[in-house]
Write a protein that holds these residues in place. Structure first.
Motif, PDB file in Angstrom:
ATOM      1  N   LYS A   1      -1.037  -1.884  11.349  1.00 41.30           N
ATOM      2  CA  LYS A   1      -2.766  -3.331  10.664  1.00 41.30           C
ATOM      3  C   LYS A   1      -3.525  -2.240  10.599  1.00 41.30           C
ATOM      4  CE  LYS A   1      -5.881  -6.002  13.430  1.00 41.30           C
ATOM      5  NZ  LYS A   1      -6.072  -6.765  14.528  1.00 41.30           N
ATOM      6  N   GLN A   2      -2.890  -0.607  11.414  1.00 44.94           N
ATOM      7  CA  GLN A   2      -4.529   0.142  10.995  1.00 44.94           C
ATOM      8  C   GLN A   2      -4.221   0.520   9.300  1.00 44.94           C
ATOM      9  OE1 GLN A   2      -7.346   2.079  11.807  1.00 44.94           O
ATOM     10  NE2 GLN A   2      -6.447   0.164  13.771  1.00 44.94           N
ATOM     11  N   ILE A   3      -3.077   0.729   8.580  1.00 45.00           N
ATOM     12  CA  ILE A   3      -2.597   1.565   7.041  1.00 45.00           C
ATOM     13  C   ILE A   3      -3.523   0.100   6.313  1.00 45.00           C
ATOM     14  CG2 ILE A   3      -1.328   1.377   5.432  1.00 45.00           C
ATOM     15  CD1 ILE A   3       1.238   1.808   7.964  1.00 45.00           C
ATOM     16  N   PHE A   4      -3.491  -1.042   6.946  1.00 45.55           N
ATOM     17  CA  PHE A   4      -4.148  -1.988   5.630  1.00 45.55           C
ATOM     18  C   PHE A   4      -5.447  -1.998   5.815  1.00 45.55           C
ATOM     19  CE2 PHE A   4      -6.718  -6.320   5.562  1.00 45.55           C
ATOM     20  CZ  PHE A   4      -6.086  -6.426   4.114  1.00 45.55           C
ATOM     21  N   ILE A   5      -5.630  -1.742   7.033  1.00 52.20           N
ATOM     22  CA  ILE A   5      -7.840  -1.689   6.983  1.00 52.20           C
ATOM     23  C   ILE A   5      -8.407  -0.429   6.207  1.00 52.20           C
ATOM     24  CG2 ILE A   5      -9.510  -1.092   8.961  1.00 52.20           C
ATOM     25  CD1 ILE A   5      -7.603  -2.828  10.773  1.00 52.20           C
ATOM     26  N   ASN A   6      -7.537   1.119   6.895  1.00 53.38           N
ATOM     27  CA  ASN A   6      -8.374   1.645   6.318  1.00 53.38           C
ATOM     28  C   ASN A   6      -7.690   2.069   4.806  1.00 53.38           C
ATOM     29  OD1 ASN A   6      -8.620   4.142   8.674  1.00 53.38           O
ATOM     30  ND2 ASN A   6      -7.153   3.191   8.985  1.00 53.38           N
ATOM     31  N   ALA A   7      -6.913   1.136   3.983  1.00 50.41           N
ATOM     32  CA  ALA A   7      -6.500   1.462   2.414  1.00 50.41           C
ATOM     33  C   ALA A   7      -8.002   0.656   2.370  1.00 50.41           C
ATOM     34  CB  ALA A   7      -5.099   1.058   2.533  1.00 50.41           C
ATOM     35  N   LEU A   8      -8.145  -0.605   3.042  1.00 49.22           N
ATOM     36  CA  LEU A   8      -8.972  -1.067   2.230  1.00 49.22           C
ATOM     37  C   LEU A   8     -10.388  -0.007   2.222  1.00 49.22           C
ATOM     38  CD1 LEU A   8      -9.275  -4.135   4.316  1.00 49.22           C
ATOM     39  CD2 LEU A   8      -8.152  -4.013   1.896  1.00 49.22           C
TER      40      LEU A   8
ATOM     41  N   LEU B   1     -17.584  11.402  -1.660  1.00 48.21           N
ATOM     42  CA  LEU B   1     -17.056  10.114  -1.588  1.00 48.21           C
ATOM     43  C   LEU B   1     -15.309  11.355  -1.306  1.00 48.21           C
ATOM     44  CD1 LEU B   1     -18.353   9.440  -4.811  1.00 48.21           C
ATOM     45  CD2 LEU B   1     -18.305   8.130  -3.231  1.00 48.21           C
ATOM     46  N   LEU B   2     -15.025  12.280  -1.520  1.00 42.64           N
ATOM     47  CA  LEU B   2     -13.665  12.797  -0.939  1.00 42.64           C
ATOM     48  C   LEU B   2     -13.485  12.979  -0.137  1.00 42.64           C
ATOM     49  CD1 LEU B   2     -10.737  13.296  -2.773  1.00 42.64           C
ATOM     50  CD2 LEU B   2     -12.171  15.653  -3.964  1.00 42.64           C
ATOM     51  N   GLY B   3     -15.064  13.477   0.741  1.00 39.22           N
ATOM     52  CA  GLY B   3     -14.867  13.617   2.133  1.00 39.22           C
ATOM     53  C   GLY B   3     -14.270  12.435   2.420  1.00 39.22           C
ATOM     54  N   LEU B   4     -14.933  11.199   2.734  1.00 41.73           N
ATOM     55  CA  LEU B   4     -14.640  10.195   3.015  1.00 41.73           C
ATOM     56  C   LEU B   4     -13.528   9.493   2.989  1.00 41.73           C
ATOM     57  CD1 LEU B   4     -17.610   8.831   2.793  1.00 41.73           C
ATOM     58  CD2 LEU B   4     -16.913   9.170   5.168  1.00 41.73           C
ATOM     59  N   ALA B   5     -12.728   9.683   2.075  1.00 41.42           N
ATOM     60  CA  ALA B   5     -11.295   9.026   0.891  1.00 41.42           C
ATOM     61  C   ALA B   5     -10.989  10.156   1.851  1.00 41.42           C
ATOM     62  CB  ALA B   5     -11.572   9.215  -0.215  1.00 41.42           C
ATOM     63  N   LEU B   6     -10.416  10.883   2.241  1.00 42.53           N
ATOM     64  CA  LEU B   6      -9.588  12.282   2.809  1.00 42.53           C
ATOM     65  C   LEU B   6      -9.574  11.965   4.103  1.00 42.53           C
ATOM     66  CD1 LEU B   6      -7.990  14.363   1.834  1.00 42.53           C
ATOM     67  CD2 LEU B   6      -9.224  15.854   2.993  1.00 42.53           C
ATOM     68  N   ILE B   7     -10.917  11.381   4.897  1.00 43.01           N
ATOM     69  CA  ILE B   7     -10.516  10.610   6.116  1.00 43.01           C
ATOM     70  C   ILE B   7      -9.843   9.525   6.598  1.00 43.01           C
ATOM     71  CG2 ILE B   7     -12.192   9.593   7.889  1.00 43.01           C
ATOM     72  CD1 ILE B   7     -14.142  11.491   7.362  1.00 43.01           C
ATOM     73  N   PHE B   8     -10.131   8.523   5.411  1.00 43.39           N
ATOM     74  CA  PHE B   8      -9.197   7.531   5.095  1.00 43.39           C
ATOM     75  C   PHE B   8      -7.619   7.507   4.806  1.00 43.39           C
ATOM     76  CE2 PHE B   8     -13.506   5.705   5.306  1.00 43.39           C
ATOM     77  CZ  PHE B   8     -13.309   5.500   6.093  1.00 43.39           C
ATOM     78  N   LEU B   9      -7.295   8.489   4.248  1.00 40.95           N
ATOM     79  CA  LEU B   9      -6.340   8.461   3.635  1.00 40.95           C
ATOM     80  C   LEU B   9      -5.616   9.584   4.561  1.00 40.95           C
ATOM     81  CD1 LEU B   9      -3.781   8.976   1.278  1.00 40.95           C
ATOM     82  CD2 LEU B   9      -5.348  11.098   0.710  1.00 40.95           C
TER      83      LEU B   9
ATOM     84  N   PRO C   1     -11.470   2.041  -2.422  1.00 40.96           N
ATOM     85  CA  PRO C   1     -13.301   2.425  -2.907  1.00 40.96           C
ATOM     86  C   PRO C   1     -13.632   3.676  -2.994  1.00 40.96           C
ATOM     87  CG  PRO C   1     -12.981   0.586  -1.600  1.00 40.96           C
ATOM     88  CD  PRO C   1     -11.787   1.651  -1.279  1.00 40.96           C
ATOM     89  N   PHE C   2     -12.782   4.773  -1.988  1.00 44.36           N
ATOM     90  CA  PHE C   2     -13.685   5.886  -2.497  1.00 44.36           C
ATOM     91  C   PHE C   2     -13.741   6.879  -3.147  1.00 44.36           C
ATOM     92  CE2 PHE C   2     -15.775   4.977   2.226  1.00 44.36           C
ATOM     93  CZ  PHE C   2     -17.125   5.112   1.540  1.00 44.36           C
ATOM     94  N   PHE C   3     -11.666   6.835  -3.189  1.00 46.22           N
ATOM     95  CA  PHE C   3     -11.267   7.101  -4.102  1.00 46.22           C
ATOM     96  C   PHE C   3     -11.558   6.742  -5.269  1.00 46.22           C
ATOM     97  CE2 PHE C   3      -6.961   8.367  -6.661  1.00 46.22           C
ATOM     98  CZ  PHE C   3      -7.016   9.846  -5.914  1.00 46.22           C
ATOM     99  N   LEU C   4     -11.539   5.441  -5.912  1.00 50.67           N
ATOM    100  CA  LEU C   4     -11.481   5.346  -7.012  1.00 50.67           C
ATOM    101  C   LEU C   4     -13.096   5.643  -7.834  1.00 50.67           C
ATOM    102  CD1 LEU C   4     -10.174   1.567  -6.802  1.00 50.67           C
ATOM    103  CD2 LEU C   4      -9.394   3.599  -7.762  1.00 50.67           C
ATOM    104  N   ALA C   5     -14.519   5.471  -6.600  1.00 49.38           N
ATOM    105  CA  ALA C   5     -15.075   6.083  -6.674  1.00 49.38           C
ATOM    106  C   ALA C   5     -15.480   7.185  -7.066  1.00 49.38           C
ATOM    107  CB  ALA C   5     -16.287   5.795  -5.588  1.00 49.38           C
TER     108      ALA C   5
END
Length: 375
Positions: free
Chosen positions: A208-215, A176-184, A219-223
């Motif tokens: 545009k990438q900010i919006f896509i990666n925020a989506l 969860l944190l590993g993937l959240a960190l990639i997108f962050l 979810p991963f960070f909140l999870a």
């Protein structure tokens, strides 16, 4: 000694310093995130070179912060350093190898006569961007999930899994944190490009990438937050006995409102930074996102270190778990190193000055096209 602080107060002081360095390191991962966006944001070789040179002027800061974090951990909490870096060495060797690939790639990508070609070094940058970021996220997650080790009567670490740190990948919650960190990191990287490069095409794609990666990030960070709030924590009582306690990390935030305020402010600043970058398309989004990132990570690390919990827990031998009390250096060492830490604000001021000097003029097509020493 150091302004009359007692040992327990010095231990708290150094955990605060270590937590701040860890938070700054995560912010510096905008370089790693930017490396994963090079092909996405560029339409030709010149734009790709602009992106790489934008990152090439800052990548040393992230590596330096990682070294400072390791040095502070070694000085202040040597038992943590020896247990983590000495026990989970396969995970850390892979992380360090990723950073070596990064350094080599910036140095040799444009060198004449290099054996592998520019594409190979760009691929190495992607390895650093994705793999190093993910593994560090997993390593930080282990502060909450625990690792498999035993400390004997001489405090020698016995790592009880042959994977030597890579067994953390067998726990899906660590992802969860590993993937959240990639997108962050990709959000931060895109925002940094918007701030550092003067090019409308790159700016539009970055927003545009900010919006896509925020989506993907949210979810991963909140999870991850839901997981640590609901899971049993590694509670340490007044007799230094470690046992499992329900919802420990959630109750720590409630019992120490300052930590909760830092976390909530961090989340708000990250959300504001996403809005500024994705919709307003302002160059200052990187600073709002950066502040939010630092506050969130700072609050999480303070929670696990300053609460009634072990910051580096053992899942197989609870009493081997590390706290800031049993993992720290002596009073004398902490005091002497605390005086040295007073130089940190001056170092940060110098870094800020150099950063501003390098960014006074934004990167343009003309500059890179005429630069014979571009990365």
């Amino acid at each position: 000694m150091f302004f009359g602080l007692e040992l327990a107060e010095l231990q708290i002081y150094w955990w605060v310093v270590l937590s701040l360095l860890g938070a700054l390191l995560i912010f510096m991962f905008f370089v790693q995130g930017g490396q994963t966006l090079i092909d996405t944001l560029s339409t030709n070789e010149l734009e790709k070179t602009m992106l790489i040179n934008s990152l090439g002027r800052k990548w040393e800061l992230g590596f330096t912060t990682l070294v400072m974090f390791g040095g502070a951990a070694f000085a202040a909490f040597p038992l943590f350093y020896s247990t983590s870096f000495g026990g989970a060495y396969w995970a850390w060797l892979i992380i360090l190898f990723c950073f070596i690939l990064q350094a080599v790639s910036y140095e040799y990508r444009k060198k004449q006569g290099n054996l592998y070609g520019a594409k190979s070094y760009e691929f190495f940058l992607k390895i650093n961007g994705y793999l190093a970021t993910f593994l560090i996220g997993v390593a930080v997650s282990s502060f909450f999930s625990g690792s498999e080790f035993l400390l004997d009567e001489h405090n020698f670490v016995v790592w009880e899994h042959t994977f030597r740190g890579l067994e953390l990948l067998l726990n899906p919650y660590n992802y969860l944190l590993g993937l959240a960190l990639i997108f962050l990191s990709r959000i931060l990287g895109a925002a940094y490009f918007m701030n550092n490069i003067k090019n409308e095409s790159i700016k539009f794609k970055a927003s545009k990438q900010i919006f896509i990666n925020a989506l993907l990030f949210l979810p991963f960070f909140l999870a991850f937050l839901v997981w640590i709030f609901l899971k049993d924590g590694f509670f340490v009582d007044e007799n230094h006995f470690v046992c499992m306690s329900a919802n420990l990390y959630f109750y720590t935030f409630l019992e120490q409102p300052l930590l909760l305020v830092l976390l909530l402010l961090g989340v708000l600043f990250v959300l504001l930074g996403i809005y500024l970058g994705a919709f307003v398309k302002t160059a200052c989004a990187i600073w709002t996102l950066g502040l939010g990132t630092i506050l969130c990570v700072f609050a999480l690390l303070l929670n696990v270190g300053l609460g009634d919990s072990a910051f580096y827990p053992s899942t197989t031998h609870l009493q081997s778990s590390l706290t800031i009390k049993n993992a720290s250096s002596s009073y004398y060492t902490l005091s002497v190193m605390a005086y040295a830490s007073l130089l940190v604000p001056f170092v940060l001021a110098y870094i800020t000055y150099v950063w501003r000097a390098m960014d006074r003029e934004k990167i343009t097509r003309e500059e890179i096209a005429n630069d014979d020493h571009a990365y």
